[in-house]
Design a protein around this motif. Structure first.
Motif, PDB file in Angstrom:
ATOM      1  N   TYR A 119       1.042  -1.190  -0.030  1.00 37.97           N
ATOM      2  CA  TYR A 119       0.150   0.060   0.122  1.00 37.97           C
ATOM      3  C   TYR A 119       0.884   0.978  -0.101  1.00 37.97           C
ATOM      4  O   TYR A 119       0.436   2.038  -0.846  1.00 37.97           O
ATOM      5  N   GLY A 120       1.813   1.427   0.775  1.00 38.27           N
ATOM      6  CA  GLY A 120       2.795   2.490   0.918  1.00 38.27           C
ATOM      7  C   GLY A 120       3.594   2.537  -0.666  1.00 38.27           C
ATOM      8  O   GLY A 120       3.656   3.758  -1.014  1.00 38.27           O
ATOM      9  N   THR A 121       3.795   1.593  -1.053  1.00 40.14           N
ATOM     10  CA  THR A 121       4.424   1.715  -2.436  1.00 40.14           C
ATOM     11  C   THR A 121       3.593   2.243  -3.425  1.00 40.14           C
ATOM     12  O   THR A 121       3.696   3.023  -4.369  1.00 40.14           O
ATOM     13  N   HIS A 122       2.238   1.670  -3.428  1.00 36.50           N
ATOM     14  CA  HIS A 122       1.038   2.329  -4.214  1.00 36.50           C
ATOM     15  C   HIS A 122       0.830   3.802  -4.044  1.00 36.50           C
ATOM     16  O   HIS A 122       0.779   4.522  -5.011  1.00 36.50           O
ATOM     17  N   LEU A 123       0.905   4.132  -2.753  1.00 34.65           N
ATOM     18  CA  LEU A 123       0.874   5.705  -2.367  1.00 34.65           C
ATOM     19  C   LEU A 123       1.906   6.382  -3.248  1.00 34.65           C
ATOM     20  O   LEU A 123       1.644   7.348  -3.781  1.00 34.65           O
ATOM     21  N   GLU A 124       3.041   5.993  -3.314  1.00 29.74           N
ATOM     22  CA  GLU A 124       4.311   6.638  -3.761  1.00 29.74           C
ATOM     23  C   GLU A 124       4.188   6.589  -5.149  1.00 29.74           C
ATOM     24  O   GLU A 124       4.462   7.767  -5.743  1.00 29.74           O
ATOM     25  N   VAL A 125       3.779   5.631  -5.626  1.00 30.12           N
ATOM     26  CA  VAL A 125       4.028   5.299  -7.362  1.00 30.12           C
ATOM     27  C   VAL A 125       2.708   6.265  -7.854  1.00 30.12           C
ATOM     28  O   VAL A 125       2.751   7.034  -8.646  1.00 30.12           O
ATOM     29  N   ALA A 126       1.723   6.284  -6.983  1.00 36.28           N
ATOM     30  CA  ALA A 126       0.424   6.957  -7.563  1.00 36.28           C
ATOM     31  C   ALA A 126       0.638   8.542  -7.428  1.00 36.28           C
ATOM     32  O   ALA A 126      -0.263   9.042  -7.706  1.00 36.28           O
ATOM     33  N   GLY A 127       1.551   8.909  -6.753  1.00 31.75           N
ATOM     34  CA  GLY A 127       1.795  10.648  -6.454  1.00 31.75           C
ATOM     35  C   GLY A 127       0.959  10.806  -5.129  1.00 31.75           C
ATOM     36  O   GLY A 127       0.755  12.112  -4.879  1.00 31.75           O
ATOM     37  N   GLN A 128       0.372   9.916  -4.541  1.00 30.88           N
ATOM     38  CA  GLN A 128      -0.632  10.223  -3.371  1.00 30.88           C
ATOM     39  C   GLN A 128       0.073  10.849  -2.160  1.00 30.88           C
ATOM     40  O   GLN A 128      -0.393  11.829  -1.717  1.00 30.88           O
ATOM     41  N   MET A 129       1.210  10.593  -2.043  1.00 30.80           N
ATOM     42  CA  MET A 129       2.011  11.113  -0.779  1.00 30.80           C
ATOM     43  C   MET A 129       2.369  12.503  -1.313  1.00 30.80           C
ATOM     44  O   MET A 129       2.276  13.256  -0.149  1.00 30.80           O
ATOM     45  N   GLU A 130       2.860  12.845  -2.422  1.00 29.03           N
ATOM     46  CA  GLU A 130       2.927  14.079  -2.884  1.00 29.03           C
ATOM     47  C   GLU A 130       1.996  14.930  -2.723  1.00 29.03           C
ATOM     48  O   GLU A 130       1.958  16.290  -2.302  1.00 29.03           O
ATOM     49  N   TYR A 131       0.769  14.377  -3.179  1.00 28.67           N
ATOM     50  CA  TYR A 131      -0.557  15.126  -3.205  1.00 28.67           C
ATOM     51  C   TYR A 131      -0.849  15.254  -2.114  1.00 28.67           C
ATOM     52  O   TYR A 131      -1.423  16.883  -1.478  1.00 28.67           O
ATOM     53  N   ALA A 132      -0.737  14.404  -0.857  1.00 29.01           N
ATOM     54  CA  ALA A 132      -1.233  14.783   0.439  1.00 29.01           C
ATOM     55  C   ALA A 132      -0.314  16.051   1.128  1.00 29.01           C
ATOM     56  O   ALA A 132      -0.803  16.676   2.006  1.00 29.01           O
ATOM     57  N   LYS A 133       1.126  15.787   0.897  1.00 31.86           N
ATOM     58  CA  LYS A 133       1.923  16.746   1.407  1.00 31.86           C
ATOM     59  C   LYS A 133       1.561  18.169   0.947  1.00 31.86           C
ATOM     60  O   LYS A 133       1.616  19.085   1.679  1.00 31.86           O
ATOM     61  N   ALA A 134       1.309  18.170  -0.088  1.00 31.55           N
ATOM     62  CA  ALA A 134       1.109  19.610  -1.131  1.00 31.55           C
ATOM     63  C   ALA A 134      -0.195  20.065  -0.335  1.00 31.55           C
ATOM     64  O   ALA A 134      -0.349  21.377  -0.151  1.00 31.55           O
TER      65      ALA A 134
END
Length: 97
Positions: A6-21
Motif C-alpha cells: 500500500y505504501g509503495t502504491h501511494l508513492e507510485v500513484a503520487g498520493q504522498m506528494e499530493y497529500a503533502k501539498a
C-alpha cells in the motif's frame, strides 16, 4: 506485506506528494482549523491534514467509507462494512466527508 504494498502504491500513484501539498494549503475561513491549531498545535494539524489527504485517493476532498476502510486496513485494522460505516459516522459528525 500489505502495508509495504500500500505504501509503495501511494508513492507510485503520487498520493504522498499530493497529500503533502494539500496539507500545506491554508485552511478555509470558518473551518475548525484555527480551533484545532490552538488546542493541539500546528504539527498536529499538519499531520492530521496529511493523513486525510493520504486517505483521499480519488482526490475529491472527501474521505468515503471505502477510502477510510482501505486506509485503516493498511494499518492492520480489519473492519466489516458496518463497522467502517460506524467509524465514519463518529469521525464525520457534520457529514462533510
Amino acid at each position: 506485506d500489505c502495508y509495504t504494498f500500500y505504501g509503495t502504491h501511494l508513492e507510485v500513484a503520487g498520493q504522498m506528494e499530493y497529500a503533502k501539498a494539500q496539507a500545506l494549503m491554508p485552511s478555509l475561513p470558518g473551518s475548525s482549523g484555527a480551533a484545532w491549531r490552538q488546542r493541539r498545535g500546528e504539527a498536529f494539524l499538519q499531520s492530521a491534514a496529511e493523513s486525510f489527504y493520504l486517505m483521499d485517493t480519488n482526490r475529491d476532498g472527501v474521505v468515503s467509507r471505502k477510502e477510510l476502510r482501505i486506509a485503516l486496513y493498511s494499518y492492520g485494522v480489519r473492519l466489516s462494512g458496518g463497522e467502517s460505516a460506524a467509524v465514519l459516522r463518529a469521525a464525520d459528525a457534520d457529514e462533510s466527508g
